[in-house]
Motif scaffolding. Structure first.
Motif, PDB file in Angstrom:
ATOM      1  N   VAL A 149      58.798 108.682  48.854  1.00 43.46           N
ATOM      2  CA  VAL A 149      59.198 108.100  47.568  1.00 43.46           C
ATOM      3  C   VAL A 149      58.463 106.779  47.353  1.00 43.46           C
ATOM      4  N   ILE A 150      57.804 106.671  46.205  1.00 41.54           N
ATOM      5  CA  ILE A 150      57.165 105.441  45.756  1.00 41.54           C
ATOM      6  C   ILE A 150      57.965 104.930  44.562  1.00 41.54           C
ATOM      7  N   LEU A 151      58.296 103.652  44.562  1.00 43.65           N
ATOM      8  CA  LEU A 151      59.065 103.064  43.466  1.00 43.65           C
ATOM      9  C   LEU A 151      58.181 102.121  42.658  1.00 43.65           C
ATOM     10  N   ASP A 152      58.194 102.286  41.350  1.00 45.09           N
ATOM     11  CA  ASP A 152      57.466 101.416  40.437  1.00 45.09           C
ATOM     12  C   ASP A 152      58.265 100.125  40.254  1.00 45.09           C
ATOM     13  N   VAL A 153      57.659  98.979  40.535  1.00 47.32           N
ATOM     14  CA  VAL A 153      58.332  97.688  40.378  1.00 47.32           C
ATOM     15  C   VAL A 153      57.505  96.784  39.476  1.00 47.32           C
ATOM     16  N   VAL A 154      58.195  95.872  38.776  1.00 50.24           N
ATOM     17  CA  VAL A 154      57.563  95.012  37.782  1.00 50.24           C
ATOM     18  C   VAL A 154      57.792  93.561  38.175  1.00 50.24           C
ATOM     19  N   TYR A 155      56.708  92.874  38.567  1.00 47.09           N
ATOM     20  CA  TYR A 155      56.805  91.482  38.991  1.00 47.09           C
ATOM     21  C   TYR A 155      56.037  90.529  38.080  1.00 47.09           C
ATOM     22  N   ASN A 156      55.348  91.054  37.072  1.00 46.19           N
ATOM     23  CA  ASN A 156      54.540  90.183  36.208  1.00 46.19           C
ATOM     24  C   ASN A 156      55.321  89.621  35.024  1.00 46.19           C
ATOM     25  N   HIS A 157      56.492  90.181  34.723  1.00 51.97           N
ATOM     26  CA  HIS A 157      57.329  89.685  33.627  1.00 51.97           C
ATOM     27  C   HIS A 157      58.725  90.272  33.791  1.00 51.97           C
ATOM     28  N   LEU A 158      59.685  89.761  33.042  1.00 46.56           N
ATOM     29  CA  LEU A 158      61.005  90.354  32.953  1.00 46.56           C
ATOM     30  C   LEU A 158      61.272  90.731  31.511  1.00 46.56           C
ATOM     31  N   GLY A 159      62.238  91.604  31.308  1.00 45.53           N
ATOM     32  CA  GLY A 159      62.556  92.034  29.959  1.00 45.53           C
ATOM     33  C   GLY A 159      63.051  90.898  29.086  1.00 45.53           C
ATOM     34  N   PRO A 160      62.971  91.077  27.761  1.00 47.31           N
ATOM     35  CA  PRO A 160      63.371  90.011  26.843  1.00 47.31           C
ATOM     36  C   PRO A 160      64.877  89.889  26.659  1.00 47.31           C
TER      37      PRO A 160
END
Length: 570
Positions: free
Chosen positions: A176-187
């Motif tokens: 399992v590979i999980l997509d993660v977001v570290y360049n911004h957060l939601g508005p």
């Protein structure tokens, strides 16, 4: 139980437990803490900073009431794992399958996704790559508007749901590979600002404020993101992370965040005794991304390779608008198949400048390539997928290429359902402006932007896969094509050989055929609407796999029908 939170600029921090308030004491490094008797797994809590709030814990492990509700204590040790025999999976030689939990099944949950694992086992994929699962506004979202990055979307099944899914994947032999977001957060629902300088104070990208990776107090901010990555790999038994848009990470330090993360993950892999992968999404075309730390690289296991997608897409679809313009000639496809990228310092017409560097010496397995993914489908106004003839050619080339191939959910049977952009913002201003924002984002791409309203629930429902399609004869034949291609790739070492300098490609731009040599194997493709003769001497018994009949092999040449391909032993 001890509650801790980082708030370096605060003069007071309080813990809210129902009707009770508990003052936290300030410690070293801007950390505040308090011990509370009786608090345990499931206890709801929140923080007040200088009297404002209550706010969720920045490191909340669970948000049972969503992004605007209180956090809940979550004890990782309470979950019982059954994957003790799992030794992990290496990315080399693997096939990845990308999915969005909310639209992968009609139910849109982790538990429903588990029921589809036999299909993925029969397809013979090695990893599933799950789009982001952090809590988001409302009940539907791609996941890139996530906040509360340490928690798991309750709509999908929460933290236990994710663990059960990973556990089931491992029992099925799938990583399992999980997509993660570290360049911004939601508005929406982003409550990090009151706690500390998590953001740099300027727009980091089209999607939001830049994260503070190199300014004052950024040491702790970096630890916030590195700790998040370690949590997924250690506590959720995830096998790898796909790091969203790392080119939007603004980090001027001598040691980049990605290098720091790579070092931590390498150490963790030694501890847990299984390989752990980091896959970067980057449009920089910079080979340092996938070079090892000791070679002065950033240490990523692999990176997404959009150049391969663009060249494949142009060849099979005939499109040449926007950023596809440079990739339209068949010579561009020949170059990416042998060099990994088209823009290796060459001029990029879409950017209006030279772009990238050579990937010479980089093995193909470090480049994750696809014919379709969530971006390339979902960033089209209608979310439309490739038609079956084009899809079969693209898949045939992808799965015989030297790269790490990735499929997008449903493409293996030629799904007719679109994958549209959808969201469910709570604030009226965000909800009403989402469609216009998307239109502005893709200004200049060559599209007439007549997309459905992202906030309309029907947009989300239309994006759900229709699994009944796979049983229809036309779709079943596509599924068999994918299964045969993956089986052939795993059976013949030439097809998974990652050495780009051993790939040879010939093209005829006029007759629109391509011939790719993989050792003694010849992959012949006819992109034209009429049959063509490809100059490769093969007899009928040398033809291993064909996409369509009739293929004529008479020992002197190979004649392919319109929009077809063949894999042959020479």
């Amino acid at each position: 139980m001890i509650f801790e939170v980082w708030a370096p600029k605060a003069t007071s921090v309080e813990l809210s437990l129902g009707d009770d308030r508990h003052a936290l004491s300030r410690g070293e490094g801007g950390w505040w803490s308090v011990a509370v008797a009786g608090a345990s797994h499931g206890t709801r809590y929140a923080y007040l900073v200088d009297g404002d709030g209550p706010y969720p814990d920045p490191r909340s492990r669970r948000q049972p009431e969503g992004i605007f509700g209180p956090s809940a204590v979550y004890d990782h040790a309470r979950f019982t794992w059954s994957d003790h025999e799992w030794k992990g999976r290496d990315l080399r030689g693997a096939v990845i399958y990308e999915l969005h939990v909310g639209t992968f099944t009609s139910e849109g949950t982790f538990s429903a996704a588990v029921e589809k694992l036999p299909h993925l086992v029969e397809l013979c994929v090695d990893f599933v790559e799950v789009m982001p699962v952090a809590p988001v506004p409302g009940g539907r979202n791609w996941g890139y508007d996530g906040v509360d990055l340490y928690a798991v979307n309750e709509t999908y099944g929460g933290p236990d749901g994710l663990k059960s899914f990973v556990d089931a994947c491992h029992r099925a032999g799938i990583g399992v590979i999980l997509d993660v977001v570290y360049n911004h957060l939601g508005p929406s629902g982003n409550f990090l600002h009151p706690f500390g300088p998590y953001f740099a104070g300027f727009k980091g990208s089209y999607w939001g404020d830049a994260v503070n990776l190199d300014g004052p107090d950024s040491d702790e901010v970096r630890r916030y993101f590195v700790g998040n990555a370690v949590q997924w790999l250690r506590d959720y038994h995830i096998d790898g992370l796909r790091l969203d848009a790392v080119h939007a990470l603004h980090d001027s330090r001598a040691r980049h965040l990605l290098a720091e993360l790579s070092e931590e993950v390498d150490a963790l892999a030694c501890s847990v005794g299984r390989p752990l992968s980091l896959i970067a999404e980057s449009d920089l075309n910079d080979p340092r991304m996938v070079r090892s730390l000791d070679a002065d690289g950033l240490g990523m296991t692999a990176q997404w390779d959009d150049d391969v997608h663009h060249a494949l897409h142009c060849a099979v679809s005939g499109e040449s608008h926007g950023y596809y313009a440079d990739f339209a000639p068949l010579s561009a496809l020949a170059k990416v198949l042998t060099s990994g990228v088209l823009h290796d310092g060459a001029y990029s017409s879409f950017r209006g400048r030279a772009h990238g560097r050579s990937f010479a010496g980089v093995p193909g397995h470090r480049l994750v390539a696809c014919v379709q993914n969530h971006d390339q489908i979902g960033n089209r106004p209608k979310g439309d997928r490739l038609p079956v003839p084009a899809l079969k050619l693209g898949a045939g080339l992808l799965l015989t290429s030297p790269f790490t191939p990735m499929l997008f959910m449903g493409e293996e049977w030629g799904a007719r359902t679109p994958f549209l952009f959808f969201s469910d913002h709570v604030e009226p201003a965000l909800r009403e402006s989402e469609g216009a924002r998307r239109s502005r984002e893709f200004d200049g791409f060559g599209y007439v932007w007549d997309a459905p309203d992202p906030s309309d629930e029907e947009t989300f429902l239309r994006s759900k896969l229709d699994w009944s399609e796979a049983k229809e004869e036309a779709h079943w034949s596509v599924l068999c094509w994918y299964r045969d291609l993956i089986a052939l790739r795993k059976a013949l070492p030439e097809l998974s050989d990652p050495r780009l300098d051993r790939v040879r490609v010939e093209v005829d731009p006029l007759e629109k055929w391509l011939l790719m040599w993989r050792g003694r194997l010849a992959v012949a493709v006819n992109f034209a609407q009429d049959s063509v003769t490809v100059p490769v001497a093969v007899s009928p018994e040398m033809v291993l796999l064909v996409s369509d009949e009739p293929v004529v092999a008479d020992g002197k040449k190979l004649r392919l029908p319109a929009q077809s391909m063949a894999v042959c032993r020479t």
